[in-house]
Design an enzyme around this catalytic site. Structure first.
Site, mmCIF file in Angstrom:
data_model
loop_
_atom_site.group_PDB
_atom_site.id
_atom_site.type_symbol
_atom_site.label_atom_id
_atom_site.label_comp_id
_atom_site.label_asym_id
_atom_site.label_seq_id
_atom_site.Cartn_x
_atom_site.Cartn_y
_atom_site.Cartn_z
ATOM 1 N N ASP A 178 -1.683 6.729 6.281
ATOM 2 C CA ASP A 178 -2.751 5.889 5.735
ATOM 3 C C ASP A 178 -3.110 4.878 6.827
ATOM 4 O O ASP A 178 -2.374 3.923 7.068
ATOM 5 C CB ASP A 178 -2.263 5.178 4.465
ATOM 6 C CG ASP A 178 -3.315 4.217 3.900
ATOM 7 O OD1 ASP A 178 -4.381 4.052 4.524
ATOM 8 O OD2 ASP A 178 -3.059 3.634 2.836
ATOM 9 N N TRP B 20 0.821 -1.220 0.000
ATOM 10 C CA TRP B 20 0.000 0.000 0.000
ATOM 11 C C TRP B 20 0.846 1.258 0.000
ATOM 12 O O TRP B 20 0.500 2.235 -0.671
ATOM 13 C CB TRP B 20 -1.027 -0.036 1.134
ATOM 14 C CG TRP B 20 -2.065 -1.061 0.809
ATOM 15 C CD1 TRP B 20 -2.214 -2.290 1.381
ATOM 16 C CD2 TRP B 20 -3.033 -0.997 -0.260
ATOM 17 N NE1 TRP B 20 -3.224 -2.982 0.756
ATOM 18 C CE2 TRP B 20 -3.741 -2.220 -0.244
ATOM 19 C CE3 TRP B 20 -3.366 -0.039 -1.216
ATOM 20 C CZ2 TRP B 20 -4.779 -2.503 -1.153
ATOM 21 C CZ3 TRP B 20 -4.388 -0.318 -2.110
ATOM 22 C CH2 TRP B 20 -5.077 -1.531 -2.080
ATOM 23 N N LYS C 180 -12.839 -1.544 6.550
ATOM 24 C CA LYS C 180 -12.202 -2.561 7.395
ATOM 25 C C LYS C 180 -12.689 -2.426 8.833
ATOM 26 O O LYS C 180 -13.365 -3.310 9.345
ATOM 27 C CB LYS C 180 -10.687 -2.430 7.304
ATOM 28 C CG LYS C 180 -10.198 -2.741 5.897
ATOM 29 C CD LYS C 180 -9.000 -1.937 5.537
ATOM 30 C CE LYS C 180 -8.747 -1.837 4.049
ATOM 31 N NZ LYS C 180 -8.933 -3.036 3.263
HETATM 32 N N1 PMP Z 1 -4.502 1.643 1.946
HETATM 33 C C1 PMP Z 1 -4.584 0.486 2.640
HETATM 34 C C2 PMP Z 1 -3.657 0.291 3.811
HETATM 35 C C3 PMP Z 1 -5.517 -0.486 2.278
HETATM 36 O O1 PMP Z 1 -5.583 -1.625 2.970
HETATM 37 C C4 PMP Z 1 -6.370 -0.247 1.186
HETATM 38 C C5 PMP Z 1 -7.444 -1.227 0.769
HETATM 39 N N2 PMP Z 1 -7.232 -2.534 0.990
HETATM 40 C C6 PMP Z 1 -6.234 0.954 0.484
HETATM 41 C C7 PMP Z 1 -5.304 1.871 0.902
HETATM 42 C C8 PMP Z 1 -7.099 1.259 -0.716
HETATM 43 O O2 PMP Z 1 -8.381 1.493 -0.310
HETATM 44 P P1 PMP Z 1 -9.566 1.718 -1.357
HETATM 45 O O3 PMP Z 1 -9.751 0.429 -2.064
HETATM 46 O O4 PMP Z 1 -10.696 2.079 -0.473
HETATM 47 O O5 PMP Z 1 -9.176 2.810 -2.261
#
Ligand code: PMP
Length: 359
Positions: free
Chosen positions: A172, A102, A196
């Site tokens: 994040d 991420w 989550k």
């Molecule tokens: N950052 C993290 C740490 C994530 O776990 C996720 C989704 N699994 C995201 C960003 C992306 O999120 P989204 O799909 O809502 O854009």
């Protein structure tokens, strides 16, 4: 009705009490004769829902007055771009630490808007560690410093908030917000997709310090400009009203659980149990350094990957769902967010022991 223990990484299990309340209120929200889905976002009923939600979020996270909250669309992924667009403020550089999939995506997207300095990376350890703070190379001219407080795929979590001096710290927190205590005043900006620990997909929480708002470049579309959204209580466009409502219910549930301190202790207990079971077995292994193992996402591999399929199929049969690891790392992953009861972790541990005995 039979509900499984759902270990999905996101969208993930919601508290059953929340789903039941939503079910009960589905057709007629508190005598209004309407579902929340059918209400005007400007009407007094929805206003009550929104105000309560903002207040509860402030209370649970102890958000100081000089921070504003925005509830936006586009997921955490949209924030990968909105953050540089709003925070660069004439500068051309931002620093990022790369601790997994991420942060990698955040770096890639930010690179479209500025020069990204990767201050440190744990790629050499295949993202099983967090680079030592003493070795981070932070450029004092950068506009902000970004990190991913919990790497959902690699199962790596910062045990503490990193110290970066006066530079705005951006986090994040998609997969660990509301799971542990954070001192919001240490941050310039916190963001997290809801799906989550907070509710269903479709709403992203952004908490941002006053002095960082209002510097978006004039070319930035208004819906992506924190200042304009915050001035309009995040209703510059029609918000994802039903998702706000569900997020509000989850926050109320969390307060009933005793708030963040209480849920954090439960999360520690759940994670410790599961890691202990993994570490004590000869069949399962978690590759992450013990100092930074995630309390939320517990990846593990089987000594013989030929057994993966059977493990997953039998787990499903036993009411343990969504344990397949992310395709990029393989193996298994048990996501044990706030809504996963301790009984779910116990059931998983028992199943794993039985599987090991018989294989
Ligand atoms: N950052 C993290 C740490 C994530 O776990 C996720 C989704 N699994 C995201 C960003 C992306 O999120 P989204 O799909 O809502 O854009």
């Amino acid at each position: 009705m039979s509900r499984i223990y759902n270990f999905s990484a996101g969208p993930s299990a919601l508290p059953e009490a929340v789903l039941l309340q939503a079910q009960q209120e589905m057709l007629d929200w508190r005598g209004t004769g309407m579902s929340v889905m059918e209400m005007s976002h400007r009407g007094k009923h929805f206003m009550t829902i929104a105000e309560t939600l903002y207040q509860d979020l402030r209370e649970l996270l102890a958000i100081p007055d000089h921070y504003k909250i925005a509830l936006l669309q586009g997921g955490a992924t949209a924030q990968f771009s909105f953050i540089p667009l709003n925070l660069l403020n004439g500068k051309n550089k931002a620093c990022y630490v790369n601790t997994g999939a991420w942060s990698g995506k955040a770096i890639k997207d930010a690179s479209r808007y500025c020069q990204v300095q990767v201050s440190a990376s744990s790629e050499d350890s295949r993202f099983t560690t967090i680079p030592e703070r003493e070795r981070w190379d932070i450029d004092p001219d950068a506009a902000y410093f970004h990190y991913t407080s919990n790497e959902t795929i690699h199962g790596v979590e910062f045990p503490e908030t990193p110290e970066v001096g006066d530079m705005p710290l951006v986090a994040d927190m998609s997969s660990n917000i509301l799971s542990r205590q954070f001192d919001v005043s240490r941050f310039g900006l916190i963001y997290a997709g809801a799906q989550k620990n907070m509710g269903p997909a479709g709403v992203t929480v952004v908490i941002v310090r006053d002095d960082l708002i209002g510097h978006a470049d004039s070319s930035v579309p208004p819906v992506f400009d924190y200042q304009q959204q915050i001035n309009n209580d995040s209703m510059l466009n029609t918000p994802a009203t039903y998702n706000w409502y569900l997020l509000g219910l989850v926050l109320q549930w969390l307060k009933q659980q005793g708030g963040i301190a209480a849920i954090e202790q439960r999360n520690i207990d759940k994670a410790e149990k599961l890691y202990r079971a993994v570490d004590q077995s000869a069949l399962y292994r978690n590759p992450v350094d013990k100092s930074c193992r995630s309390r939320m996402n517990v990846p593990f591999v089987l000594a013989d990957s030929a057994l993966d399929k059977e493990f997953l199929a039998l787990a499903e049969k036993n009411g343990l769902g969504a344990l397949k690891g992310h395709r990029s790392v393989g193996g298994m992953r048990a996501s044990i967010y706030n809504a996963m009861p301790e009984s779910g972790v116990d059931a998983l541990i028992e199943f794993m022991a039985e599987f090991e005995r018989t294989h």
